[in-house]
Design an enzyme around this catalytic site. Structure first.
Site, short mmCIF file in Angstrom:
data_model
loop_
_atom_site.label_atom_id
_atom_site.label_comp_id
_atom_site.label_asym_id
_atom_site.label_seq_id
_atom_site.Cartn_x
_atom_site.Cartn_y
_atom_site.Cartn_z
N GLY A 34 -13.46 2.19 6.77
CA GLY A 34 -14.70 2.95 6.78
C GLY A 34 -15.75 2.40 7.74
O GLY A 34 -16.88 2.88 7.77
N TYR B 63 0.83 -1.20 0.00
CA TYR B 63 0.00 0.00 0.00
C TYR B 63 0.87 1.26 0.00
O TYR B 63 0.56 2.24 -0.69
CB TYR B 63 -0.92 -0.01 1.23
N GLU B 64 1.96 1.24 0.76
CA GLU B 64 2.84 2.41 0.87
C GLU B 64 3.89 2.45 -0.24
O GLU B 64 4.76 3.32 -0.22
CB GLU B 64 3.53 2.42 2.24
N ASN C 123 0.26 10.46 1.99
CA ASN C 123 -0.85 9.64 2.46
C ASN C 123 -1.95 10.52 3.06
O ASN C 123 -2.17 10.54 4.28
CB ASN C 123 -0.35 8.60 3.46
N GLY D 37 -15.01 2.03 11.13
CA GLY D 37 -14.64 2.44 12.48
C GLY D 37 -13.59 1.56 13.13
O GLY D 37 -13.22 1.78 14.29
N GLU E 19 4.51 2.18 15.25
CA GLU E 19 5.28 1.94 14.02
C GLU E 19 4.33 1.77 12.84
O GLU E 19 4.56 2.35 11.79
CB GLU E 19 6.17 0.71 14.19
N TYR F 45 -5.86 10.84 11.04
CA TYR F 45 -5.12 11.18 12.26
C TYR F 45 -5.59 12.52 12.83
O TYR F 45 -5.72 12.67 14.05
CB TYR F 45 -3.62 11.22 11.99
#
Length: 171
Positions: free
Chosen positions: A101, A34-35, A132, A103, A91, A139
Site C-alpha cells: 500500500g 501467502y499463496e 488472488n 507504492g 516468476e 495488475y
C-alpha cells in the site's frame, strides 16, 4: 550491483547479489505461505545460488525501504517466436504484507518494465492465481490484461521423466 533510484522517499531497488541467497529464499517461503503453497517449496540456498549466480537462469531485484529488504521480484527471459524477440517472464513479485500500500509493488513492477525496455524485450508475462483478487486488481491497474484464451499446461515429476524417455536418442 545496479541500483534503481525511485521517487518514493527512502525506497530503492537493486539487483540481487550472491550474499542475498538466504534473503531470496526467505522471500520465496513467505510468498509460498501467502499463496498456500508452502508444501511445494523445495528450493534451498544451494539450488538458488547455482541457478541465479552460476547458471544465470534467472535474475532478482530487491526492494529496500530505509535499507531494509521489503520485497523481491524473480524473472528470466523467454522468447516469442511471433515477435521474434526475447521477453521477460516474471516468476514472482512479492512485497511483505506490512509494507503493501506504499507504492513499492508499483515501483518494482515499473522497474521490470524499465528492464524490459532497456533490453529490447517485446513484453512482460506472468501468471496469477485465480483466487488472488488483490493481485489481479493491482495488475489491471498497471495496464495488464488477462490472457483468458490461453490455458497453462505443465509436465513435471514422474510424467516429465516418462516424457524424456519416450523417444530414444543416439549418444
Amino acid at each position: 550491483m545496479t541500483i534503481y533510484e525511485t521517487t518514493i522517499p527512502d525506497f530503492k531497488i537493486r539487483t540481487a547479489e550472491e550474499k542475498d541467497v538466504n534473503l531470496i529464499l526467505n522471500f520465496i517461503r513467505e510468498l509460498a505461505e501467502y499463496e498456500k503453497l508452502s508444501n511445494e517449496v523445495v528450493a534451498n540456498e544451494e539450488i538458488l545460488y547455482e541457478s541465479l549466480f552460476v547458471k544465470h537462469q534467472a535474475e532478482v531485484i530487491i526492494g529496500e525501504y530505509k535499507n531494509l529488504p521489503v520485497g523481491f521480484a524473480l524473472y528470466f527471459h523467454n522468447f516469442s517466436t511471433f515477435l521474434g524477440k526475447a521477453n521477460l517472464y516474471l516468476e514472482d513479485l512479492y512485497i511483505k504484507e506490512e509494507y503493501r500500500g506504499h507504492g513499492f509493488g508499483k515501483a518494482m513492477f515499473g522497474c521490470l518494465g524499465k528492464i524490459c525496455m532497456e533490453r529490447g524485450c517485446g513484453r512482460l508475462d506472468w501468471w496469477c492465481l485465480d483466487w488472488n483478487e488483490s493481485s489481479i486488481r493491482f495488475y489491471k491497474k498497471m495496464g495488464a490484461k488477462a490472457m483468458s484464451d490461453w490455458t497453462v499446461y505443465r509436465v513435471d515429476g514422474q510424467a516429465l521423466a516418462e516424457l524424456a524417455h519416450r523417444v530414444h536418442f543416439k549418444g
